[in-house]
Design a protein around this motif. Structure first.
Motif, PDB file in Angstrom:
ATOM      1  N   PRO A 196      36.886  53.948  30.364  1.00 56.01           N
ATOM      2  CA  PRO A 196      38.042  53.460  29.537  1.00 56.01           C
ATOM      3  C   PRO A 196      39.100  53.219  30.232  1.00 56.01           C
ATOM      4  CG  PRO A 196      37.135  55.454  28.624  1.00 56.01           C
ATOM      5  CD  PRO A 196      36.635  55.486  29.885  1.00 56.01           C
ATOM      6  N   ASN A 197      39.773  53.593  31.278  1.00 56.78           N
ATOM      7  CA  ASN A 197      40.728  53.452  32.125  1.00 56.78           C
ATOM      8  C   ASN A 197      40.414  52.020  32.788  1.00 56.78           C
ATOM      9  OD1 ASN A 197      42.243  55.596  31.433  1.00 56.78           O
ATOM     10  ND2 ASN A 197      41.789  56.631  33.331  1.00 56.78           N
ATOM     11  N   PHE A 198      39.143  51.892  33.326  1.00 53.11           N
ATOM     12  CA  PHE A 198      38.807  50.600  33.880  1.00 53.11           C
ATOM     13  C   PHE A 198      38.882  49.416  33.069  1.00 53.11           C
ATOM     14  CE2 PHE A 198      35.624  47.349  35.161  1.00 53.11           C
ATOM     15  CZ  PHE A 198      36.038  47.181  36.801  1.00 53.11           C
ATOM     16  N   ILE A 199      38.297  49.675  32.162  1.00 57.06           N
ATOM     17  CA  ILE A 199      38.085  48.685  30.876  1.00 57.06           C
ATOM     18  C   ILE A 199      39.634  48.282  30.256  1.00 57.06           C
ATOM     19  CG2 ILE A 199      37.639  48.291  28.412  1.00 57.06           C
ATOM     20  CD1 ILE A 199      35.102  49.890  29.343  1.00 57.06           C
ATOM     21  N   SER A 200      40.437  49.285  30.090  1.00 63.59           N
ATOM     22  CA  SER A 200      42.035  48.795  29.964  1.00 63.59           C
ATOM     23  C   SER A 200      42.343  48.045  30.841  1.00 63.59           C
ATOM     24  CB  SER A 200      42.630  50.147  29.693  1.00 63.59           C
ATOM     25  OG  SER A 200      44.053  49.771  29.458  1.00 63.59           O
ATOM     26  N   GLU A 201      42.227  48.198  32.087  1.00 61.52           N
ATOM     27  CA  GLU A 201      42.832  47.423  33.371  1.00 61.52           C
ATOM     28  C   GLU A 201      42.117  46.079  33.262  1.00 61.52           C
ATOM     29  OE1 GLU A 201      42.068  49.150  37.132  1.00 61.52           O
ATOM     30  OE2 GLU A 201      42.983  51.006  36.446  1.00 61.52           O
ATOM     31  N   GLN A 202      40.791  45.848  32.944  1.00 61.99           N
ATOM     32  CA  GLN A 202      40.388  44.420  32.865  1.00 61.99           C
ATOM     33  C   GLN A 202      40.930  43.754  31.695  1.00 61.99           C
ATOM     34  OE1 GLN A 202      37.600  43.417  35.368  1.00 61.99           O
ATOM     35  NE2 GLN A 202      38.924  45.022  36.128  1.00 61.99           N
ATOM     36  N   PHE A 203      41.127  44.441  30.453  1.00 61.27           N
ATOM     37  CA  PHE A 203      41.712  43.770  29.577  1.00 61.27           C
ATOM     38  C   PHE A 203      43.117  43.321  29.733  1.00 61.27           C
ATOM     39  CE2 PHE A 203      38.804  45.857  26.485  1.00 61.27           C
ATOM     40  CZ  PHE A 203      38.382  44.359  25.927  1.00 61.27           C
ATOM     41  N   ARG A 204      44.031  44.083  30.440  1.00 61.96           N
ATOM     42  CA  ARG A 204      45.243  43.913  30.979  1.00 61.96           C
ATOM     43  C   ARG A 204      45.260  42.515  31.878  1.00 61.96           C
ATOM     44  NH1 ARG A 204      46.448  49.225  30.986  1.00 61.96           N
ATOM     45  NH2 ARG A 204      45.876  49.280  33.022  1.00 61.96           N
ATOM     46  N   ASP A 205      44.456  42.589  32.934  1.00 63.31           N
ATOM     47  CA  ASP A 205      44.054  41.532  33.878  1.00 63.31           C
ATOM     48  C   ASP A 205      44.106  40.312  33.129  1.00 63.31           C
ATOM     49  OD1 ASP A 205      44.735  43.482  35.965  1.00 63.31           O
ATOM     50  OD2 ASP A 205      42.506  43.482  36.494  1.00 63.31           O
ATOM     51  N   LEU A 206      43.284  40.265  32.112  1.00 65.24           N
ATOM     52  CA  LEU A 206      43.144  38.738  31.319  1.00 65.24           C
ATOM     53  C   LEU A 206      44.165  38.602  30.227  1.00 65.24           C
ATOM     54  CD1 LEU A 206      39.377  39.857  30.559  1.00 65.24           C
ATOM     55  CD2 LEU A 206      40.238  38.034  31.920  1.00 65.24           C
ATOM     56  N   GLY A 207      45.327  39.332  30.563  1.00 61.46           N
ATOM     57  CA  GLY A 207      46.268  39.168  29.330  1.00 61.46           C
ATOM     58  C   GLY A 207      45.934  39.385  27.761  1.00 61.46           C
ATOM     59  N   CYS A 208      45.151  40.570  27.753  1.00 67.32           N
ATOM     60  CA  CYS A 208      44.912  41.033  26.428  1.00 67.32           C
ATOM     61  C   CYS A 208      45.101  42.489  26.202  1.00 67.32           C
ATOM     62  CB  CYS A 208      43.236  40.709  26.221  1.00 67.32           C
ATOM     63  SG  CYS A 208      42.615  39.227  26.539  1.00 67.32           S
ATOM     64  N   PRO A 209      46.568  42.874  25.871  1.00 65.63           N
ATOM     65  CA  PRO A 209      46.665  44.292  25.742  1.00 65.63           C
ATOM     66  C   PRO A 209      45.931  45.044  24.974  1.00 65.63           C
ATOM     67  CG  PRO A 209      48.562  42.618  25.309  1.00 65.63           C
ATOM     68  CD  PRO A 209      47.445  41.852  25.214  1.00 65.63           C
TER      69      PRO A 209
END
Length: 81
Positions: free
Chosen positions: A19-32
């Motif tokens: 989940p931490n990795f997934i959260s980072e991926q969304f953040r990197d895509l500009g999707c909070p």
């Protein structure tokens, strides 16, 4: 794979790192991310969609990169897809 064929792979070794990795991926895509909830055989994610990226591209990126992360980190015994 149908719901009956899903394996319960989300355990203690996976439940915080993925989940931490997934959260980072969304953040990197500009999707909070608002919520990530782990189930034994899948993960629910609630996020705000970046209007400059299609939902298909966001999901493809997050699913692909998270599968790669699980396999690269050897978080489960078998190949994850």
């Amino acid at each position: 794979m149908s719901d009956q064929e899903r394996a319960n792979l989300i355990n203690a070794s996976v439940e915080t790192r993925v989940p931490n990795f997934i959260s980072e991926q969304f953040r990197d895509l500009g999707c909070p991310v608002r919520i990530i909830n782990e189930m034994p055989d899948h993960i629910h994610c609630l996020f705000l969609l970046n209007p400059q990226i299609s939902i298909i591209d966001v999901i493809k990126q997050v699913k692909g990169s998270s599968s790669h992360f699980v396999n690269q980190q050897n978080l489960i015994a078998e190949k994850f897809a």
